[in-house]
Design a protein around this motif. Structure first.
Motif, PDB file in Angstrom:
ATOM      1  N   PHE A 847       0.843  -1.190   0.000  1.00  0.00           N
ATOM      2  CA  PHE A 847       0.000   0.000   0.000  1.00  0.00           C
ATOM      3  C   PHE A 847       0.878   1.239   0.000  1.00  0.00           C
ATOM      4  CE2 PHE A 847      -2.231  -3.459   2.012  1.00  0.00           C
ATOM      5  CZ  PHE A 847      -3.433  -3.472   1.320  1.00  0.00           C
ATOM      6  N   LEU A 848       0.567   2.147  -0.924  1.00  0.00           N
ATOM      7  CA  LEU A 848       1.267   3.432  -1.002  1.00  0.00           C
ATOM      8  C   LEU A 848       0.394   4.486  -0.345  1.00  0.00           C
ATOM      9  CD1 LEU A 848       2.561   3.426  -4.687  1.00  0.00           C
ATOM     10  CD2 LEU A 848       3.863   2.955  -2.622  1.00  0.00           C
ATOM     11  N   LYS A 849       0.983   5.208   0.604  1.00  0.00           N
ATOM     12  CA  LYS A 849       0.235   6.312   1.235  1.00  0.00           C
ATOM     13  C   LYS A 849       0.893   7.614   0.794  1.00  0.00           C
ATOM     14  CE  LYS A 849       0.741   7.744   5.461  1.00  0.00           C
ATOM     15  NZ  LYS A 849       0.679   7.919   6.951  1.00  0.00           N
ATOM     16  N   PHE A 850       0.121   8.475   0.097  1.00  0.00           N
ATOM     17  CA  PHE A 850       0.589   9.776  -0.356  1.00  0.00           C
ATOM     18  C   PHE A 850       0.048  10.824   0.593  1.00  0.00           C
ATOM     19  CE2 PHE A 850       0.534   7.054  -4.043  1.00  0.00           C
ATOM     20  CZ  PHE A 850       1.707   7.371  -4.721  1.00  0.00           C
ATOM     21  N   ASN A 851       0.926  11.591   1.204  1.00  0.00           N
ATOM     22  CA  ASN A 851       0.516  12.683   2.073  1.00  0.00           C
ATOM     23  C   ASN A 851       0.719  13.975   1.308  1.00  0.00           C
ATOM     24  OD1 ASN A 851       1.722  14.817   4.323  1.00  0.00           O
ATOM     25  ND2 ASN A 851      -0.127  13.751   4.943  1.00  0.00           N
ATOM     26  N   VAL A 852      -0.417  14.631   0.927  1.00  0.00           N
ATOM     27  CA  VAL A 852      -0.376  15.860   0.129  1.00  0.00           C
ATOM     28  C   VAL A 852      -1.099  16.933   0.928  1.00  0.00           C
ATOM     29  CG1 VAL A 852      -0.926  16.944  -2.094  1.00  0.00           C
ATOM     30  CG2 VAL A 852      -0.449  14.492  -1.981  1.00  0.00           C
ATOM     31  N   GLY A 853      -0.378  17.794   1.552  1.00  0.00           N
ATOM     32  CA  GLY A 853      -1.007  18.775   2.431  1.00  0.00           C
ATOM     33  C   GLY A 853      -1.698  18.064   3.582  1.00  0.00           C
ATOM     34  N   GLU A 854      -3.020  18.264   3.667  1.00  0.00           N
ATOM     35  CA  GLU A 854      -3.776  17.614   4.726  1.00  0.00           C
ATOM     36  C   GLU A 854      -4.425  16.325   4.253  1.00  0.00           C
ATOM     37  OE1 GLU A 854      -6.570  20.398   6.231  1.00  0.00           O
ATOM     38  OE2 GLU A 854      -5.042  21.665   7.174  1.00  0.00           O
ATOM     39  N   LYS A 855      -4.184  15.977   2.961  1.00  0.00           N
ATOM     40  CA  LYS A 855      -4.828  14.805   2.418  1.00  0.00           C
ATOM     41  C   LYS A 855      -3.923  13.582   2.559  1.00  0.00           C
ATOM     42  CE  LYS A 855      -7.681  17.267  -0.960  1.00  0.00           C
ATOM     43  NZ  LYS A 855      -8.948  16.810  -0.391  1.00  0.00           N
ATOM     44  N   ASN A 856      -4.545  12.392   2.838  1.00  0.00           N
ATOM     45  CA  ASN A 856      -3.863  11.106   2.842  1.00  0.00           C
ATOM     46  C   ASN A 856      -4.576  10.207   1.829  1.00  0.00           C
ATOM     47  OD1 ASN A 856      -1.832  11.341   4.985  1.00  0.00           O
ATOM     48  ND2 ASN A 856      -3.632  11.646   6.306  1.00  0.00           N
TER      49      ASN A 856
END
Length: 864
Positions: A847-856
């Protein structure tokens, strides 16, 4: 209060009888072997004798109207008890906390060295004395009961009040309660109860008392031993002594304690014998315990009567403190009126009357303690042997006729009970004590061959840290009565049964024989030792004392019965102290797992004061921090009461290191379970859900639940021995195979989410982790992520587009939630992209978790 109830040779009656209550069932058990018909016959005989004696006394008083039946002389109550066979009157007369401390009875109480809580609770003692006890006295209330139809002799002016100071004092010394305002007046057996009787018709009452199974009584009275007593009575085994023995041989569990008397320095018949040969009446019986008195510093008092008896028996048997005894009184000493708070104080409060109750109370405590440990009571001869064999030798070496066998030592007697060997009464001629624990107590019921040659033997091991003391005693049957016709001081033995012993050091072939007390002709001399069998005097208690017994040496006790003894069985009590304590309890071997950091402190052993050595004998003491060596023996002793036991051996072994198991790779279809197996070179596989600790999921094999994602289990090899040796754990991965679009769709909806993702929506939950729905791009229209190729066999590419410039943090997890990769892109941009190499990573779901600003945002990657 130099008192002793001066009895004057009693024709028929002049007797005495004697947290773990003595229950009715236990009392019944005590009398199972009693000949009740014989006891009823004796009771009737004693009652008839008493009535006849009363008639003779009344006739005598009519002929001598100036004489009184009862009178006070020098503070002592005198009572005309009976008229002897020569027509002469026989008079009797009356004969605490500190006392208990001197004889160490307090060591049985809570907090004492014995580690018990024995106060006499539930036990009953009989008290025969001069009259009514003050039942309401604050020291006695609830602990004493005056029996029906007993004399109201009275105190005060003109005997206005029906009570007796002496009875009340004696009762307080035995069962006086522990009260805060008079702590020094506490009785020795302060938790016990007393049944109180006057001294009239004592023998028949004692017969009834003993038949009910009671064990102990006190009798602080006896012949007056003044000019009213015929000279031949001093030291004589007269009708009174004979009748006491007749009763007691029919009640083998019952032991009366009798005051020796207080006429040592009085004028009269004793003066010519320098205080010796003043034992009379019941005090001269063979089976009762005659008690003398010492001062608080253990010195001989100036009043206590001395022996021996005419036939050379040791009297008194034992001594306790009799000087300065504070206890309850019936009436106030000044006003002479009854009082519930009257006490004697310690000034001028002395006499064997107050020494005997201390011994009687101690006997009661010892019986209670014995029963608490061994669920039975000692025979009276066993209690006597125990008390005499553990007494502190005072005065001349060995037995003498001032101190008897010495000062009562309740602590030592109780320790003999506590540490006695666990052996019953083996009915065989030769026996070795294989479980010695510091003392040996046996009641031997054997029919000895009547040849004075055949021996019964017992073998023991000496501790070497204290004298080895061997005692034998038996309740003898009544002997041949002395009368005035036998003259003064006849030496003929009054024993009927006669046993003897010698003790031999087996390895050294050294022989030790019993004490031979001095006799009337040389009564001042020290005791010697027997030269041959039955060379001693006519005592039914005999003792061998070996002051320098050798530690660890075996000693054999040889017992014989004299040919002249009756052929029938007579129980023989054997008590030995100074035997070696048992080795500590430890297994023959103890196993440890390799690699081991175990030390001496790791060895399992049960005992007190453990010491470890590198040899069975000699050698050196080993520190607890010493590291254990494989295939090596170590040796442990224990130390109790300052005595070190022999050593026990323990062999140490270390098991070989267990290899980790070989686990078998397993592929699992999504939504199915599988049975896991592993192979151990040694030991048995055990499955776990964690890499360390945890509870076993199964031994040998384990069937999983239905699996929705890649799952890890762990397996080790366990030896199953004591202790259980365990290998390291092997990591077993179960790979979920996705074989069609339906499986892929199922997999899309179930993921293992890292703990850090607190924003994720919680869906289904199981034991290992949380499973959450992945957030799709449709819910994040301002961010677009593309991952390809997916599934992949190695490299894959990712690209992220967003409406606003931002940094990106990328984390990859496996299906167990373990982090595999972490990348950060801090440059603010609307586009981020990269390549990830999975060639070195196992197949499975990631599983890839992308943290973009406040988004996961989470994307699933499948590596084939």
């Amino acid at each position: 209060m130099k008192k002793r109830l001066h009895l004057t040779i009693i024709l028929f009656t002049f007797f005495a009888l004697s947290a773990n209550a003595q229950t009715k069932e236990e009392r019944a058990k005590n009398v199972d072997s009693i000949n009740r018909i014989k006891l009823e016959e004796l009771k009737t005989r004693f009652e008839t004798n008493h009535l006849n004696a009363e008639t003779k006394v009344k006739d005598y008083l009519k002929k001598h109207p100036k004489l009184q039946r009862t009178f006070i002389k020098n503070g002592s109550t005198y009572y005309l008890h009976h008229i002897d066979g020569d027509g002469k009157p026989v008079y009797i007369n009356t004969k605490n906390k500190e006392s208990g401390v001197l004889i160490k009875a307090d060591q049985l109480y809570k907090g004492g060295s014995i580690g018990a809580n024995i106060t006499g609770e539930g036990m009953v003692v009989g008290v025969w004395d001069g009259g009514q006890v003050r039942e309401t006295h604050e020291l006695l209330a609830g602990n004493v009961t005056m029996q029906a139809n007993q004399t109201l002799d009275g105190v005060g002016a003109n005997k206005a009040y029906g009570g007796n100071n002496h009875m009340t004092h004696v009762s307080g010394t035995i069962v006086g309660k522990d009260i805060t305002n008079q702590p020094a007046a506490r009785g020795i057996a302060y938790g016990a109860k007393a049944l109180c009787y006057d001294w009239n018709s004592d023998l028949s009452e004692m017969a009834d008392f003993g038949t009910k199974g009671y064990l102990i009584s006190n009798h602080s009275y006896g012949y007056s031993n003044d000019t009213t007593t015929a000279t031949w009575n001093f030291g004589a085994y007269d009708e009174t002594a004979k009748n006491w023995d007749l009763l007691l041989r029919n009640l083998p569990n019952y032991l009366p304690f009798i005051a020796a008397g207080n006429e040592q320095e009085d004028s009269g018949n004793r003066k010519a014998k320098l205080g010796y040969d003043i034992i009379t009446g019941s005090s001269a019986s063979k089976n009762a315990m005659t008690v003398g008195a010492v001062n608080g510093d253990k010195s001989m008092s100036d009043y206590s009567n001395w022996g021996p008896t005419d036939d050379g028996r040791v009297k008194p048997d034992i001594v306790t403190k009799g000087t300065g005894i504070n206890s309850s009184l019936y009436a106030d000493k000044t006003s002479k009126t009854p009082s519930d708070t009257a006490y004697s104080g310690t000034v001028n409060s002395q006499g064997t009357s107050y020494a005997s109750p201390a011994a009687a109370a101690s006997g009661l405590l010892l019986q209670q303690y014995y029963n608490s440990l061994h669920k039975t009571y000692m025979k009276s001869s066993t209690l006597k042997a125990l008390m005499l064999g553990t007494a502190e030798d005072l005065g001349q070496p060995g037995p003498d006729h001032k101190f008897g066998w010495g000062l009562l030592n309740v602590e030592k007697a109780a320790n003999a009970i506590k540490y006695k060997s666990v052996i019953g009464s083996p009915l065989k001629a030769i026996m070795s004590d294989s479980s010695s624990k510091g003392a040996y107590i046996e009641e031997i019921s054997l029919k000895f061959p009547a040849d004075t040659i055949t021996e019964v033997s017992r073998e023991i091991t000496a501790s070497g840290c204290e004298p080895l003391i061997v005692s034998i005693a038996w309740t003898d049957i009544e002997g041949i009565e002395q009368t005035s016709k036998d003259g003064i001081d006849p030496t003929a033995s009054r024993l009927i049964y006669d046993y003897d012993m010698l003790v031999k050091n087996i390895s050294k072939n050294t022989i030790y024989r019993t004490w031979k007390p001095s006799v009337m002709a040389n009564r001042i001399a020290n005791a010697t030792h027997e030269y041959t069998w039955f060379d001693g005097n006519g005592n039914n208690y005999k003792q061998v004392k070996i002051d320098s017994a050798i530690a660890g040496d075996k000693y054999k006790i040889y017992l014989r019965k004299k040919t002249t003894s009756p052929d029938s069985v007579r129980l023989l009590s054997l008590v030995v102290t100074g035997t070696a304590f048992a080795k500590p309890l430890l297994a023959a071997t103890q196993n440890f797992c390799s690699p081991s950091t175990a030390t001496i402190a790791s060895l399992t052993v049960t005992g007190t004061g453990i010491k470890w050595y590198n040899a069975l004998t000699g050698g050196k003491i080993i520190a607890d921090t010493t590291k254990l060596i494989d295939k090596t023996s170590y040796y442990a002793s224990q130390t109790i009461l300052g005595c070190e036991s022999p050593r026990g051996a323990i062999a140490v072994t270390q098991s070989p290191i267990l290899e980790a198991p070989i686990a078998h790779e397993t592929n699992v279809k999504l939504g199915t379970s599988v049975t896991l197996v592993a192979t151990c070179a040694a030991g048995t596989p055990n499955w776990y859900a964690t890499s360390t600790s945890g509870t076993s999921l199964g031994s040998v094999s384990f069937t999983t639940p239905e699996l929705a994602a890649n799952t890890a289990y762990y397996v080790d090899c366990e030896s199953g021995k004591n202790p259980t040796c365990v290998s390291s754990r092997t990591h077993q991965i179960l790979r979920v195979q996705i074989t069609n679009s339906t499986d892929e769709k199922k997999a899309e909806g179930v993921v293992n989410t890292p703990k850090e993702v607190s924003e994720a929506k919680i869906g289904v939950k199981n034991e290992a982790n949380f499973r959450v729905k992945a957030e799709s791009a449709d819910n994040d229209s301002d961010v677009f992520i593309n991952v390809f190729p997916n599934p992949t066999t190695g490299l894959f590419y990712w690209k992220l587009l967003s409406n606003e410039p931002s940094g990106v943090n990328l984390t990859m997890y496996n299906s167990m939630g373990t982090e595999q990769l972490n990348q950060s892109f801090s440059t603010l941009s609307q586009t981020h992209e990269g390549t990830i190499d999975l060639n070195k990573i196992e197949t499975g779901v990631y599983f890839l978790k992308f943290n973009v600003g406040e988004k996961n945002i989470i994307r699933k990657i499948i590596k084939n």
